[in-house]
Write an enzyme that holds these catalytic residues in place. Structure first.
Site, PDB file in Angstrom:
ATOM      1  CG  ASP A  31      27.774  13.755   5.013  1.00  8.02           C
ATOM      2  OD1 ASP A  31      28.528  12.650   4.738  1.00  8.02           O
ATOM      3  OD2 ASP A  31      28.228  14.921   4.322  1.00  8.02           O
ATOM      4  CG  ASP A  68      26.312   8.038   2.815  1.00  8.38           C
ATOM      5  OD1 ASP A  68      26.269   7.163   2.005  1.00  8.38           O
ATOM      6  OD2 ASP A  68      26.686   8.927   2.605  1.00  8.38           O
ATOM      7  CG  ASP A  71      28.914  14.430  -4.858  1.00 13.99           C
ATOM      8  OD1 ASP A  71      27.775  13.862  -4.736  1.00 13.99           O
ATOM      9  OD2 ASP A  71      29.624  13.901  -5.383  1.00 13.99           O
TER      10      ASP A  71
END
Length: 342
Positions: A140, A178, A318
């Site tokens: 992330d 991601d 999130d």
């Protein structure tokens, strides 16, 4: 020499065999060829398809984890006497969702035993679990709310532990949400490609059906994602995943994924539809006014789409944005809003 009686059938053929034996031999060959064709058509015996060649969600129903954070929240609400909330959360519990594997919660030395317990329980139930591998170094790196992960030396052995535990079971993996889409922005391309390629090799060797994360329609262009997917070995796995933990609509994601699929040789894909009932603009972290999307289920429509899945459990935050708790924690208010907005 006396003449043969009428109707006699053992006259030698030109091949030297009695005609009846020749007919029998032809019949045997025909049966054998027919058997091979049937076996090939039905993928039996030596023609059985491998784990990267079949849609795992068409083979078995998906597994719903009875010990998920959502399930724990439902039990806590019931224990606290919040009956209406408990009933609402229990409804979510019944919907199959991704089971996320992070090194913070399931470190090396522990993750294998946990995965073994999940795949065993799913197998006994005749269902397929969806495992989400999420431990890449500098995880992330663009959002920061789920930052963490392993170092480069530890990462592949950790994935190997997961793969070894899942080997021989019907299970599916979504590999590193991601990681590829953010690799360029975070100046991590070389390391990410190397680590993910090695992780792909480990999962393929173990026979675990794998989808590599491919971002979503509102992020990186299809051609750029396709190039990264090719580098890490998408041709060796079942395909890729899109919209993981995001809110893009189904039509937008399918259009995007079809472009990516065409660029990587027709790979299959899955779409996360857990929270995309409304769709979102540029905001990705707990955007308000959202709704649950269509429920998980396999697809057989002639496209590359294998299934719509709830890869990100809808009730989990999130990150610490828009009033949310830390990433991955169950957020009762958010879960209730998503349920009410259906």
């Amino acid at each position: 020499m006396p003449l043969d009686p009428p109707g006699r059938t053992d006259e030698p053929s030109r091949s030297g065999l009695p005609r009846v034996l020749l007919v029998a031999a032809v019949a045997v060959v025909a049966l054998a060829v027919g058997g091979v064709l049937v076996a090939r058509a039905q993928h039996l015996g030596p023609f059985e398809l491998g784990p990267q060649e079949t849609n795992p969600f068409a083979e078995r129903p998906q597994y719903a984890d009875p010990d998920s954070r959502t399930a724990q929240a439902a039990r806590q609400a019931e224990a606290d006497g919040r009956a209406e909330e408990a009933a609402a959360f229990a409804e979510l519990v019944e919907v199959p969702q991704g089971i996320w594997l992070t090194p913070e919660e399931r470190p090396p030395g522990d993750v294998g035993g946990y995965v073994q317990s999940v795949v065993t329980a799913a197998d006994e139930a005749g269902r397929v679990p969806l495992l989400v591998v999420y431990g890449i170094p500098d995880r992330d790196c663009t959002g920061g709310y789920s930052s963490g992960g392993l170092d480069a030396e530890t990462y592949v052995p950790w994935v190997q532990e997961i793969a070894t535990a899942a080997a021989g079971y019907d299970a599916a993996v979504v590999l590193e949400p991601d990681a590829l889409a953010s690799a360029v922005d975070c100046d991590r391309r070389a390391e990410r490609v190397d680590l993910l390629a090695r992780a792909v090799d480990v999962l393929v060797e173990a026979g675990v059906t794998t989808y590599i994360d491919g971002g979503h329609s509102g992020w990186v262009a299809p051609r750029q994602v396709a190039a990264l997917l090719r580098e890490v070995g998408v041709a060796d796995v079942r395909g890729f995943a899109t919209n993981v933990s995001n809110y893009q609509t189904d039509p937008a994601e399918v259009a995007y994924a079809e472009k990516v699929s065409e660029l990587v040789g027709g790979a299959h894909y899955v779409v996360d539809s857990g929270r995309n009932g409304v769709g979102s603009g540029d905001e990705w972290c707990n955007p308000p006014g959202q709704s649950l999307g269509q429920r998980p289920g396999y697809v057989d429509d002639g496209t590359g789409l294998d299934a719509f899945l709830w890869i990100k459990p809808p009730g989990e935050s999130d990150g610490e944005c828009n009033g949310g708790p830390p990433a991955g924690e169950f957020w009762p208010q958010r879960a209730a809003e998503l349920l009410a907005a259906r």
